[in-house]
Write a protein that holds these residues in place. Structure first.
Motif, PDB file in Angstrom:
ATOM      1  N   GLY A  57       0.809  -1.221   0.000  1.00  0.00           N
ATOM      2  CA  GLY A  57       0.000   0.000   0.000  1.00  0.00           C
ATOM      3  C   GLY A  57       0.837   1.263   0.000  1.00  0.00           C
ATOM      4  O   GLY A  57       0.319   2.352   0.251  1.00  0.00           O
ATOM      5  N   LEU A 108      -5.210   2.743   5.164  1.00  0.00           N
ATOM      6  CA  LEU A 108      -4.891   2.211   3.839  1.00  0.00           C
ATOM      7  C   LEU A 108      -3.773   1.173   3.927  1.00  0.00           C
ATOM      8  O   LEU A 108      -3.861   0.073   3.365  1.00  0.00           O
ATOM      9  CB  LEU A 108      -4.472   3.344   2.907  1.00  0.00           C
ATOM     10  N   CYS A 112      -4.276  -2.924   3.260  1.00  0.00           N
ATOM     11  CA  CYS A 112      -3.576  -3.447   2.090  1.00  0.00           C
ATOM     12  C   CYS A 112      -2.511  -4.459   2.508  1.00  0.00           C
ATOM     13  O   CYS A 112      -2.366  -5.523   1.892  1.00  0.00           O
ATOM     14  CB  CYS A 112      -2.952  -2.290   1.314  1.00  0.00           C
ATOM     15  N   VAL A 149      -7.479  -0.706  -3.763  1.00  0.00           N
ATOM     16  CA  VAL A 149      -6.508  -0.983  -2.696  1.00  0.00           C
ATOM     17  C   VAL A 149      -6.466  -2.480  -2.397  1.00  0.00           C
ATOM     18  O   VAL A 149      -5.397  -3.067  -2.211  1.00  0.00           O
ATOM     19  CB  VAL A 149      -6.863  -0.186  -1.424  1.00  0.00           C
TER      20      VAL A 149
END
Length: 295
Positions: A57, A108, A112, A149
């Motif tokens: 990510g 995020l 991820c 993502v």
């Protein structure tokens, strides 16, 4: 073949930056009250990896802070294994901006990385059972608005992302077939007419007979849906035998549904080309990260 570590970012087009902008706006739609308290003094913060996992990510994390006029220096490459507690990266910029992006960036990265970690663990388990393993692929059972993502995490972990959306490949499921009066042949012919030579057609099949009808109609991929590992092995062997010699046809065989750690060896050795599963991206644990401002 798995994507090389560090190369996945090259797949992203600039539109993902609009997603990041929306996520930042969602988290701070009007006034930044906490930011008022800390002000604009320049500082730096350590990104710490606090649980084991695979780092994934990075482009999304970078973009969060790029939009906030901060910089990120990475101390690990994307795809690296993180052992806690690790100093993964350093973020520099106005303290208010660092804290403004903190939660979005960490969310995020954690999600991820969790998907990449689960994906790699599943791949390694498959390889431990089968010297020539089938392709491991994700599914379209992703979070609305967050698919990019999640699919990215699968790629970093070494899996195939499968089709990204309805436009990437034609997959004919039972509802499509039923809407064509129960005719797989009619459904495949209609799909081929619409997609032309450049769009592959896959058909979800409930039996070996349905798989044969799909191949005869021109399907590129047949999905053996919810077969046991043993039944899938029998069906795959029969299909390859049937379409050999003078009747040879080019097609791939996929298994989907019911894949678990307990039965993965049986599925891996079933003689199919693809194992698709949502278990590598649905409900997987996040990798724990935190961001600590230096003081």
């Amino acid at each position: 073949m798995a994507m090389q570590h560090g190369k996945c970012a090259h797949l992203l087009n600039p539109n993902f930056k609009d997603d990041v902008r929306r996520w930042l706006a969602e988290d701070c739609p009007s006034f930044d009250y906490g930011g008022f308290v800390v002000g604009e003094a320049l500082t730096e913060a350590k990104l710490l990896g606090k649980s084991k996992g695979i780092l994934a990510g990075v482009p999304f994390f970078d973009e969060v802070f790029h939009q906030l006029d901060c910089t990120v220096e990475w101390h690990f490459l994307e795809g690296s294994a993180i052992t806690p507690i690790a100093h993964v990266a350093t973020v520099r910029g106005p303290v208010r901006k660092i804290l403004l992006g903190e939660r979005v960036a960490l969310n995020l990265l954690a999600r991820c990385s969790g998907i990449a970690t689960k994906t790699l663990a599943t791949l390694e388990l498959i390889k431990s059972h089968c010297p020539n393993p089938p392709i491991l692929a994700g599914t379209r059972k992703t979070t609305p608005g967050f698919r990019l993502v999640e699919k990215y995490g699968m790629l970093v972990g070494g899996a195939d992302a499968h089709r990204h959306d309805l436009s990437a490949m034609t997959m004919l499921k039972d509802n499509h077939v039923w809407a064509c009066n129960g005719s797989i042949t009619r459904a495949v012919h209609a799909a081929k007419a619409a997609g032309g030579f450049s769009v592959k057609v896959e058909v979800e099949c409930q039996s070996e007979a349905e798989a044969r009808e799909a191949v005869d109609a021109g399907a590129d991929v047949v999905m053996l849906d919810n077969f046991s590992g043993e039944d899938a092995g029998v069906a795959a062997a029969n299909l390859r035998d049937w379409y050999s010699g003078d009747k040879k046809r080019e097609f791939l065989i996929e298994i989907s549904g019911g894949l678990t750690e307990a039965n993965i060896g049986q599925y891996a050795n079933a003689g199919v080309d693809i194992l698709s599963t949502s278990s590598i991206h649905q409900g997987v644990p996040h990798v724990d990260y935190s961001l600590k401002v230096l003081h």
